[in-house]
Design a protein around this motif. Structure first.
Motif, PDB file in Angstrom:
ATOM      1  N   LEU A 166     -17.370 117.002 -23.784  1.00 14.39           N
ATOM      2  CA  LEU A 166     -17.551 115.527 -24.927  1.00 14.39           C
ATOM      3  C   LEU A 166     -17.529 113.872 -24.262  1.00 14.39           C
ATOM      4  N   ALA A 167     -17.364 114.419 -22.834  1.00 17.43           N
ATOM      5  CA  ALA A 167     -16.676 113.235 -22.922  1.00 17.43           C
ATOM      6  C   ALA A 167     -17.894 111.687 -23.483  1.00 17.43           C
ATOM      7  N   GLY A 168     -18.838 111.996 -22.428  1.00 24.68           N
ATOM      8  CA  GLY A 168     -20.061 111.059 -23.375  1.00 24.68           C
ATOM      9  C   GLY A 168     -19.878 110.304 -24.574  1.00 24.68           C
ATOM     10  N   LEU A 169     -19.870 111.919 -25.184  1.00 20.18           N
ATOM     11  CA  LEU A 169     -20.028 111.681 -27.150  1.00 20.18           C
ATOM     12  C   LEU A 169     -18.803 111.155 -28.034  1.00 20.18           C
ATOM     13  N   ASP A 170     -17.652 110.593 -27.113  1.00 18.87           N
ATOM     14  CA  ASP A 170     -16.736 110.309 -28.141  1.00 18.87           C
ATOM     15  C   ASP A 170     -16.874 108.446 -28.229  1.00 18.87           C
ATOM     16  N   LEU A 171     -16.927 108.439 -28.816  1.00 21.05           N
ATOM     17  CA  LEU A 171     -17.260 106.772 -28.919  1.00 21.05           C
ATOM     18  C   LEU A 171     -16.321 106.270 -29.434  1.00 21.05           C
ATOM     19  N   GLN A 172     -15.786 105.016 -29.298  1.00 21.16           N
ATOM     20  CA  GLN A 172     -14.736 104.110 -29.952  1.00 21.16           C
ATOM     21  C   GLN A 172     -14.851 102.668 -29.731  1.00 21.16           C
ATOM     22  N   VAL A 173     -14.904 101.994 -30.814  1.00 25.72           N
ATOM     23  CA  VAL A 173     -15.332 101.002 -31.068  1.00 25.72           C
ATOM     24  C   VAL A 173     -14.563 100.297 -32.304  1.00 25.72           C
ATOM     25  N   GLU A 174     -13.209  98.953 -31.921  1.00 24.36           N
ATOM     26  CA  GLU A 174     -12.813  98.268 -32.982  1.00 24.36           C
ATOM     27  C   GLU A 174     -13.667  98.149 -34.367  1.00 24.36           C
ATOM     28  N   GLU A 175     -13.287  98.345 -35.644  1.00 22.91           N
ATOM     29  CA  GLU A 175     -13.918  97.723 -36.369  1.00 22.91           C
ATOM     30  C   GLU A 175     -13.907  96.234 -36.420  1.00 22.91           C
ATOM     31  N   ASP A 176     -15.081  95.149 -36.451  1.00 25.30           N
ATOM     32  CA  ASP A 176     -15.713  93.908 -37.460  1.00 25.30           C
ATOM     33  C   ASP A 176     -15.948  94.392 -37.962  1.00 25.30           C
ATOM     34  N   PRO A 177     -15.139  93.474 -39.804  1.00 28.00           N
ATOM     35  CA  PRO A 177     -16.342  93.752 -40.599  1.00 28.00           C
ATOM     36  C   PRO A 177     -17.534  92.401 -40.646  1.00 28.00           C
TER      37      PRO A 177
END
Lengths: 324, 324
Positions: free
Chosen positions: B222-233
């Motif tokens: 799952l390495a490349g598929l776990d996308l983590q981003v800070e939400e920014d309105p």
């Protein structure tokens, strides 16, 4: 919940009657100094504080404003009233006022709630939203001499000079006028208005802002450009289909709401300027311009008028065009 | 506001002392029948009703629940708590309970509000939202023996067996598991998860639902598929850029929120299935699937637990996948 110390507890610890404790609290001068001191020590040791309900009972004021929370429409206009509630609660908090919520299915049910709240002196004043022409709540409150302010004008004839009650509203006509004028300045001529069927105060007011700006630009043949659709939360594409059906295609579209603007945006693509109303997260997410109601100013004006006995009866605030 | 008739008014009209009026109201048996009748006539003619504050003072119960209204974030998660508030107020109303709103900038400020509300006996109980690991409000309320329920689990270790306080929550892990499984059943294999950086209880719980469903389908890399981003309105495109950068492109995307899902939908177009979370108006407007929290059930469970002295300490409710 922990049990709070009472006057009886203080009386018992101090070895005096409840009446003596009450005298120390309310008319200390009539109590002998030694007794007064003993009672004050008991008060301090128990951490007793006069009860807010008792204070309210004495002053007949609860420092509380009642506001109806409308059934969750989960749509865009519902979210506007939620945002107004946030602004109101934040402002009220700073003034030491509390906001008590209630629900009511219709006007008669709401009048029954008024009776309950006022009988109990649970609220000092009311803030009404979603006013409309012929609103039965307003004469009831006027007749019962209740302090209230509406977010929304009376919507009758001569409404801005009507002094029967205090109100705050946002000038939707000015908002659409500013939006349409801005599109005209960018060179658009064939600007459509996408709104609700004629007959709603809010919607007609917004339509008139578009009409006026178009007439000022010398564009008088508006027949085919005045699109009127019923909004349907289950079918957001309705406005888009109306706009896509225009022949020839419009240069730009101004709308009575962001959900109508969403339909127009999805139907026409990002190259045709679209302006919505209420500046909801939808407008930000899809990147179209929108007319923002100054909800913080509305809340401030409502609280200002609610506490005032002066002659000012209303405030009509100007919305702001948010370009994107 | 109209002046309500008081005990003194009744006493004057009946020609008796205030104490006699009080006796008629509270211990009628000790009052002579003729006097009692005179007082009752005065009560009826004045329309006097015992004051709610007085009733509260006697019973030390205000039938009021305190709820913090979070600062208007105007985003998607703010709207979820507004929708919860709607459900709570509607349910509370049916049970004769009132909802009092307050605001607080941080945990210390909120604890100061608790002290004020409890000193005044203005609320009987509190409903807390936006709980997190290490939440200082919770030990304070436990220590002060205050009745409260949180919408949100404790988020510590062993949280679902923690009996220190009552809570209701929604099983985000089950929601993402159901969403991912449904995509697998439609033939998708390369399913990305678009979520927040590791470390938030809610976000990690949702991520674990996706992981578990993928593992059950035999997909372990799952390495490349776990996308983590800070939400920014202010930058809703961030999630979209992360998804668009995947090489090869994903078959489908499951997301920790609808605003992340919006970014994915706009980046990938309508042909790649996207599932959001919270079933906001955004999901309906753009026509992507989403996981809906059962807010009406949450409100019912909160009110159930708040009034209960039984052994049940929490309810973990299952969300529903809304297909589109």
């Amino acid at each position: 919940m922990r049990r709070l110390p009472t006057v009886s507890d203080v009386a018992e610890v101090a070895g005096v009657s409840r009446q003596t404790v009450s005298n120390v609290l309310n008319t200390p001068a009539i109590v002998r100094p030694e007794t007064r001191e003993r009672v004050q020590e008991a008060i301090a040791s128990l951490g007793y504080r006069p009860h807010a309900s008792a204070r309210r009972l004495r002053t007949r004021r609860s420092s509380t404003i009642g506001v109806r929370l409308d059934p969750g429409t989960d749509g865009m206009s519902g979210s506007l009233l939620d945002r107004f509630l946030h602004a109101l609660v934040e402002r009220a908090d700073r003034s030491g006022l509390r906001v008590l919520l209630y629900t009511a299915a219709d006007e008669d049910a709401e009048i029954a709630v008024f009776e309950r709240l006022l009988d109990g002196a649970d609220v000092d004043a009311l803030v009404l939203t979603s006013t409309h022409y012929g609103d039965r709540r307003i004469p009831w409150l006027v007749e019962h001499d209740v302090r209230f302010v509406t977010f929304g004008r009376p919507w009758g004839e001569h409404d801005t000079t009507d002094r029967s009650h205090r109100w705050v509203d946002v000038d939707g006509r000015a908002g659409l006028h500013a939006g349409t004028t801005s599109l005209l300045e960018q060179g658009a001529r064939r600007i459509a208005f996408l709104g609700w069927p004629v007959g709603s105060g809010t919607g007609d007011d917004r339509r008139n802002g578009w009409r006026q700006a178009m007439r000022e630009a010398g564009i008088t043949d508006l027949a085919g450009l005045d699109l009127q659709v019923e909004e349907d939360p289950q079918d957001l594409g309705r406005g888009g289909r109306a706009v896509a059906g225009l022949e020839p295609a419009p240069d730009a579209v101004v709308c009575a709401s962001d959900s109508l603007a969403l339909g127009a945006r999805l139907a026409l693509g990002p190259d045709v300027p679209v302006i919505g109303y209420d500046d909801t997260p939808l407008a930000r997410a899809l990147g179209f311009a929108s007319i923002a109601q100054p909800l913080d100013e509305v809340a401030a004006a409502v609280l200002d008028l609610i506490g005032s006995d002066e002659g000012v009866h209303h405030r009509l605030l100007t919305p702001r065009l948010v370009q994107r």
